[in-house]
Scaffold this motif. Structure first.
Motif, mmCIF file in Angstrom:
data_model
loop_
_atom_site.group_PDB
_atom_site.id
_atom_site.type_symbol
_atom_site.label_atom_id
_atom_site.label_comp_id
_atom_site.label_asym_id
_atom_site.label_seq_id
_atom_site.Cartn_x
_atom_site.Cartn_y
_atom_site.Cartn_z
ATOM 1 N N ARG A 8 9.525 -32.363 44.287
ATOM 2 C CA ARG A 8 10.491 -31.070 44.091
ATOM 3 C C ARG A 8 10.384 -30.373 43.033
ATOM 4 N NH1 ARG A 8 14.138 -29.606 47.638
ATOM 5 N NH2 ARG A 8 14.247 -31.447 48.610
ATOM 6 N N VAL A 9 10.008 -29.098 42.865
ATOM 7 C CA VAL A 9 9.644 -28.699 41.395
ATOM 8 C C VAL A 9 10.815 -27.266 41.446
ATOM 9 C CG1 VAL A 9 8.236 -27.437 40.228
ATOM 10 C CG2 VAL A 9 7.358 -29.066 41.568
ATOM 11 N N ARG A 10 11.501 -26.995 40.589
ATOM 12 C CA ARG A 10 12.491 -26.247 40.120
ATOM 13 C C ARG A 10 11.881 -25.352 39.001
ATOM 14 N NH1 ARG A 10 17.326 -24.088 41.605
ATOM 15 N NH2 ARG A 10 18.542 -23.515 40.008
ATOM 16 N N LEU A 11 11.350 -24.009 39.088
ATOM 17 C CA LEU A 11 11.038 -23.304 38.091
ATOM 18 C C LEU A 11 11.411 -21.978 37.983
ATOM 19 C CD1 LEU A 11 8.178 -21.507 38.776
ATOM 20 C CD2 LEU A 11 7.790 -23.781 39.885
ATOM 21 N N ARG A 12 11.144 -21.406 36.777
ATOM 22 C CA ARG A 12 11.560 -19.962 36.351
ATOM 23 C C ARG A 12 10.279 -19.304 36.676
ATOM 24 N NH1 ARG A 12 14.319 -20.260 31.958
ATOM 25 N NH2 ARG A 12 16.244 -20.516 33.104
ATOM 26 N N VAL A 13 10.348 -18.059 37.306
ATOM 27 C CA VAL A 13 8.802 -17.440 37.548
ATOM 28 C C VAL A 13 8.940 -16.005 37.642
ATOM 29 C CG1 VAL A 13 9.061 -17.574 39.960
ATOM 30 C CG2 VAL A 13 6.871 -17.654 38.992
ATOM 31 N N GLU A 14 7.846 -15.483 37.000
ATOM 32 C CA GLU A 14 7.655 -14.072 36.990
ATOM 33 C C GLU A 14 6.276 -13.908 37.493
ATOM 34 O OE1 GLU A 14 7.330 -10.197 34.057
ATOM 35 O OE2 GLU A 14 9.408 -11.230 33.735
ATOM 36 N N LEU A 15 6.217 -12.980 38.474
ATOM 37 C CA LEU A 15 4.856 -12.572 39.069
ATOM 38 C C LEU A 15 4.964 -11.258 39.078
ATOM 39 C CD1 LEU A 15 5.024 -14.996 42.199
ATOM 40 C CD2 LEU A 15 3.852 -15.353 40.052
ATOM 41 N N LYS A 16 3.706 -10.532 38.632
ATOM 42 C CA LYS A 16 3.475 -9.176 38.860
ATOM 43 C C LYS A 16 2.008 -8.928 38.952
ATOM 44 C CE LYS A 16 3.673 -8.712 33.899
ATOM 45 N NZ LYS A 16 4.483 -7.950 32.713
ATOM 46 N N VAL A 17 1.727 -7.805 39.680
ATOM 47 C CA VAL A 17 0.584 -7.249 40.032
ATOM 48 C C VAL A 17 -0.131 -7.058 38.588
ATOM 49 C CG1 VAL A 17 -1.082 -5.653 40.823
ATOM 50 C CG2 VAL A 17 0.912 -6.198 42.240
ATOM 51 N N VAL A 136 11.414 -31.521 37.598
ATOM 52 C CA VAL A 136 10.402 -32.046 38.725
ATOM 53 C C VAL A 136 11.229 -33.322 39.226
ATOM 54 C CG1 VAL A 136 8.227 -33.119 38.922
ATOM 55 C CG2 VAL A 136 8.484 -31.241 37.372
ATOM 56 N N THR A 137 11.469 -33.487 40.417
ATOM 57 C CA THR A 137 12.091 -34.745 40.862
ATOM 58 C C THR A 137 11.391 -35.148 42.187
ATOM 59 O OG1 THR A 137 13.337 -33.261 42.427
ATOM 60 C CG2 THR A 137 14.432 -34.054 40.197
ATOM 61 N N ASP A 138 11.472 -36.615 42.518
ATOM 62 C CA ASP A 138 11.094 -36.997 43.737
ATOM 63 C C ASP A 138 11.978 -36.736 44.984
ATOM 64 O OD1 ASP A 138 10.158 -38.767 45.838
ATOM 65 O OD2 ASP A 138 10.035 -40.469 44.611
ATOM 66 N N PRO A 139 11.461 -35.897 45.998
ATOM 67 C CA PRO A 139 12.115 -35.445 47.085
ATOM 68 C C PRO A 139 12.923 -36.380 47.765
ATOM 69 C CG PRO A 139 9.940 -35.262 47.456
ATOM 70 C CD PRO A 139 10.267 -35.595 46.107
ATOM 71 N N ALA A 140 12.441 -37.790 47.710
ATOM 72 C CA ALA A 140 13.001 -38.921 48.772
ATOM 73 C C ALA A 140 14.137 -39.463 48.279
ATOM 74 C CB ALA A 140 11.904 -40.116 48.411
ATOM 75 N N PRO A 141 15.201 -39.709 49.196
ATOM 76 C CA PRO A 141 16.422 -40.028 48.856
ATOM 77 C C PRO A 141 16.308 -41.541 48.097
ATOM 78 C CG PRO A 141 16.036 -40.379 51.189
ATOM 79 C CD PRO A 141 14.749 -39.743 50.621
ATOM 80 N N PRO A 142 17.201 -41.713 47.404
ATOM 81 C CA PRO A 142 17.294 -42.880 46.597
ATOM 82 C C PRO A 142 17.593 -44.220 47.363
ATOM 83 C CG PRO A 142 19.366 -41.450 45.907
ATOM 84 C CD PRO A 142 18.449 -40.759 46.962
ATOM 85 N N PRO A 143 16.966 -45.138 47.213
ATOM 86 C CA PRO A 143 17.088 -46.268 48.042
ATOM 87 C C PRO A 143 18.688 -46.747 47.975
ATOM 88 C CG PRO A 143 16.156 -47.151 46.047
ATOM 89 C CD PRO A 143 16.152 -45.593 45.879
ATOM 90 N N LEU A 144 19.220 -47.545 48.933
ATOM 91 C CA LEU A 144 20.639 -47.983 49.063
ATOM 92 C C LEU A 144 20.629 -49.088 48.087
ATOM 93 C CD1 LEU A 144 21.323 -47.821 52.935
ATOM 94 C CD2 LEU A 144 22.165 -46.203 51.247
ATOM 95 N N PRO A 145 21.732 -49.276 47.365
ATOM 96 C CA PRO A 145 22.129 -50.271 46.745
ATOM 97 C C PRO A 145 22.221 -51.719 47.224
ATOM 98 C CG PRO A 145 23.912 -48.713 46.233
ATOM 99 C CD PRO A 145 22.988 -48.490 47.565
ATOM 100 N N ALA A 146 21.552 -52.627 46.620
ATOM 101 C CA ALA A 146 21.321 -53.943 47.489
ATOM 102 C C ALA A 146 22.743 -54.329 48.192
ATOM 103 C CB ALA A 146 20.865 -54.954 46.423
ATOM 104 N N GLU A 147 23.763 -54.251 47.252
ATOM 105 C CA GLU A 147 24.911 -54.887 47.908
ATOM 106 C C GLU A 147 25.393 -54.116 49.266
ATOM 107 O OE1 GLU A 147 25.900 -52.246 44.381
ATOM 108 O OE2 GLU A 147 24.700 -54.011 44.684
ATOM 109 N N ALA A 148 24.858 -52.874 49.560
ATOM 110 C CA ALA A 148 25.132 -51.860 50.623
ATOM 111 C C ALA A 148 24.514 -52.351 51.840
ATOM 112 C CB ALA A 148 25.140 -50.594 50.351
#
Length: 154
Positions: A8-17, A136-148
């Motif tokens: 997953r990417v978050r960016l500031r972008v400017e596009l022009k012809v 920049v992040t991994d879009p997968a949900p984090p794993p559940l804590p072991a105690e859960a």
């Protein structure tokens, strides 16, 4: 963390012809390789990390995709103005299914029907870009804590 397929990417972008009008200036978020970003820009972003800044030009063939890969449709000749020249290669402005501007390029002209290709209005334009990677992040949900997690014998 670097940009790679599936991130997953978050960016500031400017596009022009190139040498012309601004097409977009915003903060966007997308999944790398998910098909929602201009293909030529996605390849330029591959491997970059948070904080990276980059400017450049995306050639027309890589910006909005090759016209040869765009969808085609057969349309009744009566849908065109009666005085229209419907020669192969002729282009017409139209509205797409979602109301967006598209160009119809005549691929084949017959007595009763016309085969057209839908072409993005900027398909033949080089696109200048100026970007800054915000996250920049991994879009997968984090794993559940072991105690859960509770295992039971059945």
């Amino acid at each position: 963390m670097n940009i790679e397929k599936g991130m997953r990417v978050r960016l500031r972008v400017e596009l022009k012809v190139k040498g012309g009008d601004v097409i977009e200036k915003s903060v966007v978020e997308y999944i790398q390789g998910g098909g929602s970003m201009l293909p030529g820009l996605e390849s330029e972003l591959e491997g970059l990390a948070k904080g990276a800044k980059k400017t450049g030009t995306i050639p027309a063939s890589k910006a909005f995709g090759s016209p040869a890969t765009q969808p085609t449709k057969t349309i009744s000749r009566t849908e065109f103005p009666p005085d229209a020249t419907l020669a192969v290669g002729e282009k017409f402005g139209a509205k797409g299914p979602g109301g967006e501007d598209v160009i119809l390029e005549v691929m084949k002209s017959e007595k009763e029907s016309i085969d057209v290709r839908f072409v993005h209005p900027l398909a033949d334009k080089d696109i200048d870009y100026d970007i800054e990677i915000l996250q920049v992040t991994d879009p997968a949900p984090p794993p559940l804590p072991a105690e859960a997690v509770t295992l039971t014998d059945e």
